[in-house]
Design a protein around this motif. Structure first.
Motif, PDB file in Angstrom:
ATOM      1  N   ASP A 111       0.816  -1.220   0.000  1.00  0.00           N
ATOM      2  CA  ASP A 111       0.000   0.000   0.000  1.00  0.00           C
ATOM      3  C   ASP A 111       0.845   1.263   0.000  1.00  0.00           C
ATOM      4  N   GLN A 112       2.061   1.188   0.502  1.00  0.00           N
ATOM      5  CA  GLN A 112       2.901   2.383   0.612  1.00  0.00           C
ATOM      6  C   GLN A 112       3.735   2.662  -0.639  1.00  0.00           C
ATOM      7  N   GLN A 113       3.728   1.748  -1.592  1.00  0.00           N
ATOM      8  CA  GLN A 113       4.542   1.944  -2.794  1.00  0.00           C
ATOM      9  C   GLN A 113       4.206   3.219  -3.562  1.00  0.00           C
ATOM     10  N   PRO A 114       2.938   3.521  -3.858  1.00  0.00           N
ATOM     11  CA  PRO A 114       2.681   4.756  -4.613  1.00  0.00           C
ATOM     12  C   PRO A 114       3.051   6.015  -3.841  1.00  0.00           C
ATOM     13  N   TYR A 115       2.925   5.982  -2.524  1.00  0.00           N
ATOM     14  CA  TYR A 115       3.277   7.146  -1.716  1.00  0.00           C
ATOM     15  C   TYR A 115       4.790   7.364  -1.696  1.00  0.00           C
ATOM     16  N   ALA A 116       5.540   6.275  -1.638  1.00  0.00           N
ATOM     17  CA  ALA A 116       7.000   6.390  -1.694  1.00  0.00           C
ATOM     18  C   ALA A 116       7.426   6.981  -3.039  1.00  0.00           C
ATOM     19  N   LEU A 117       6.829   6.499  -4.115  1.00  0.00           N
ATOM     20  CA  LEU A 117       7.147   7.046  -5.438  1.00  0.00           C
ATOM     21  C   LEU A 117       6.827   8.541  -5.504  1.00  0.00           C
ATOM     22  N   ALA A 118       5.677   8.922  -4.959  1.00  0.00           N
ATOM     23  CA  ALA A 118       5.282  10.334  -4.986  1.00  0.00           C
ATOM     24  C   ALA A 118       6.227  11.201  -4.148  1.00  0.00           C
ATOM     25  N   ARG A 119       6.721  10.668  -3.032  1.00  0.00           N
ATOM     26  CA  ARG A 119       7.658  11.432  -2.189  1.00  0.00           C
ATOM     27  C   ARG A 119       9.014  11.579  -2.848  1.00  0.00           C
ATOM     28  N   TRP A 120       9.521  10.495  -3.415  1.00  0.00           N
ATOM     29  CA  TRP A 120      10.892  10.498  -3.911  1.00  0.00           C
ATOM     30  C   TRP A 120      11.044  11.046  -5.328  1.00  0.00           C
ATOM     31  N   ARG A 121      10.018  10.946  -6.159  1.00  0.00           N
ATOM     32  CA  ARG A 121      10.128  11.405  -7.555  1.00  0.00           C
ATOM     33  C   ARG A 121      10.655  12.838  -7.632  1.00  0.00           C
ATOM     34  N   PRO A 122      10.132  13.802  -6.863  1.00  0.00           N
ATOM     35  CA  PRO A 122      10.648  15.173  -6.977  1.00  0.00           C
ATOM     36  C   PRO A 122      12.063  15.349  -6.435  1.00  0.00           C
ATOM     37  N   GLU A 123      12.544  14.401  -5.668  1.00  0.00           N
ATOM     38  CA  GLU A 123      13.883  14.496  -5.072  1.00  0.00           C
ATOM     39  C   GLU A 123      14.979  13.965  -5.994  1.00  0.00           C
TER      40      GLU A 123
END
Length: 143
Positions: A47-59
């Motif tokens: 469940d946390q995979q899309p949230y991790a992608l959303a957090r890290w993509r801009p970084e």
């Protein structure tokens, strides 16, 4: 106050006497210092995979290779091996990001053993270092 691995961009402390420790921000800073360009994001649940992608993509750079894998807080050897294999599917310079808090230092240590030469960014470890730094500063101020 130690937050979890989320961004919490808009959260502000109600008092200058209350410090908010943001593990994600500390880990993102560490990743930038280490020159991370591609990453395998390890999260404790699917469940946390899309949230991790959303957090890290801009970084990370726009062309970054980013993948996710599930690595429970207390993984067994097979799960650690699977995460290391997932990292090997990415470019050789891709970092492994343990994008959660609550796991033991042995998890980070084992990932480094299984993926020699790869940077391992430990969100929980960065949070712990921030807490230790804050406490050390408090102790100096009291002495």
């Amino acid at each position: 106050v130690l937050l979890c691995a989320g961004r919490f961009d808009g959260l502000r402390s109600p008092s200058e006497r209350i410090t908010l420790l943001r593990p994600f921000a500390a880990a993102a800073d560490a990743a930038a210092r280490l020159g991370v360009r591609d990453a395998l994001l390890c999260v404790p649940t699917a469940d946390q995979q899309p949230y991790a992608l959303a957090r890290w993509r801009p970084e990370l750079p726009a062309a970054a290779a980013i993948a996710t894998c599930v690595l429970p807080e207390e993984p067994g050897e097979a799960e650690l091996q699977q995460a290391a294999a997932a990292a090997r599917a990415l470019p050789a310079e891709a970092a492994i990001v343990l994008d959660f808090v609550g796991h033991g230092a042995s998890v980070t240590r084992r990932m480094r053993e299984l993926a020699p030469g790869r940077v391992v960014v430990d969100v929980g470890g960065e949070a712990l270092a921030a807490v230790e730094g804050l406490l050390a500063g408090e102790l100096r101020a009291c002495s």
